[in-house]
Design a protein around this motif. Structure first.
Motif, short mmCIF file in Angstrom:
data_model
loop_
_atom_site.label_atom_id
_atom_site.label_comp_id
_atom_site.label_asym_id
_atom_site.label_seq_id
_atom_site.Cartn_x
_atom_site.Cartn_y
_atom_site.Cartn_z
N MET A 22 0.82 -1.19 0.00
CA MET A 22 0.00 0.00 0.00
C MET A 22 0.87 1.26 0.00
O MET A 22 0.58 2.21 -0.71
CB MET A 22 -0.93 -0.01 1.20
CG MET A 22 -1.85 1.16 1.23
SD MET A 22 -3.04 0.95 2.54
CE MET A 22 -3.75 2.55 2.52
N ASN A 23 1.92 1.27 0.83
CA ASN A 23 2.81 2.43 0.84
C ASN A 23 3.47 2.63 -0.50
O ASN A 23 3.74 3.75 -0.91
CB ASN A 23 3.88 2.25 1.93
CG ASN A 23 3.30 2.42 3.31
OD1 ASN A 23 2.24 3.01 3.46
ND2 ASN A 23 3.98 1.89 4.30
N ARG A 24 3.77 1.53 -1.17
CA ARG A 24 4.39 1.64 -2.48
C ARG A 24 3.45 2.34 -3.46
O ARG A 24 3.88 3.14 -4.28
CB ARG A 24 4.74 0.24 -2.97
CG ARG A 24 5.61 0.21 -4.15
CD ARG A 24 5.98 -1.20 -4.47
NE ARG A 24 7.39 -1.38 -4.24
CZ ARG A 24 8.04 -2.47 -4.49
NH1 ARG A 24 7.39 -3.52 -4.93
NH2 ARG A 24 9.33 -2.55 -4.28
N GLY A 25 2.15 2.06 -3.36
CA GLY A 25 1.18 2.70 -4.23
C GLY A 25 1.04 4.18 -3.94
O GLY A 25 0.88 4.99 -4.85
N LEU A 45 2.31 9.73 -5.52
CA LEU A 45 2.89 11.05 -5.24
C LEU A 45 3.99 11.40 -6.22
O LEU A 45 4.17 12.56 -6.58
CB LEU A 45 3.42 11.10 -3.81
CG LEU A 45 2.37 11.14 -2.71
CD1 LEU A 45 3.03 11.12 -1.34
CD2 LEU A 45 1.48 12.36 -2.85
N ARG A 46 4.76 10.41 -6.68
CA ARG A 46 5.80 10.69 -7.69
C ARG A 46 5.18 11.02 -9.04
O ARG A 46 5.70 11.85 -9.78
CB ARG A 46 6.72 9.48 -7.83
CG ARG A 46 7.68 9.35 -6.71
CD ARG A 46 8.64 8.21 -6.94
NE ARG A 46 9.42 7.97 -5.74
CZ ARG A 46 9.83 6.79 -5.34
NH1 ARG A 46 9.54 5.71 -6.05
NH2 ARG A 46 10.53 6.66 -4.24
N ALA A 47 4.07 10.35 -9.36
CA ALA A 47 3.43 10.59 -10.65
C ALA A 47 2.67 11.92 -10.66
O ALA A 47 2.67 12.62 -11.67
CB ALA A 47 2.47 9.45 -10.97
N ARG A 48 2.05 12.25 -9.56
CA ARG A 48 1.26 13.50 -9.49
C ARG A 48 1.85 14.38 -8.40
O ARG A 48 1.46 14.32 -7.24
CB ARG A 48 -0.19 13.18 -9.18
CG ARG A 48 -0.81 12.32 -10.23
CD ARG A 48 -2.23 12.07 -9.95
NE ARG A 48 -2.79 11.20 -10.96
CZ ARG A 48 -4.06 11.03 -11.15
NH1 ARG A 48 -4.92 11.65 -10.39
NH2 ARG A 48 -4.49 10.22 -12.09
#
Length: 86
Positions: free
Chosen positions: A1-4, A9-12
């Motif tokens: 879940m943290n990975r998602g 956050l990196r993508a947006r």
């Protein structure tokens, strides 16, 4: 879940301030709960021991953040009732 969450956050990158503000609010709420739990006299976790800890408060010591011209005097009727109930 943290990975998602991190991937999102990196993508947006526009969501980073929102996540920071929400994290700060959650930490603030938790820290206020812990502060109230250990320093306020009207917060009770369990009723073992003194069931009315507010009875041991010194009335001469102000409990508010700011106290302006407050003079405490005991109310006779309440003191009589308190003596009768004990």
């Amino acid at each position: 879940m943290n990975r998602g969450i991190l991937r999102t956050l990196r993508a947006r990158k526009e969501l980073i301030p929102l996540a920071g503000i929400l994290s700060l609010a959650a930490v603030g709420a938790f820290s206020f709960c812990v502060y109230s739990l250990f320093s306020k006299s009207d917060v009770i976790i369990h009723k073992i021991g003194s069931s009315e800890p507010w009875e041991t408060i010194d009335p001469a010591k102000p409990q508010k953040l700011v106290t302006i011209n407050q003079q405490w005097q005991p109310i006779e009727e309440l003191e009589k009732v308190k003596k009768l109930t004990k």
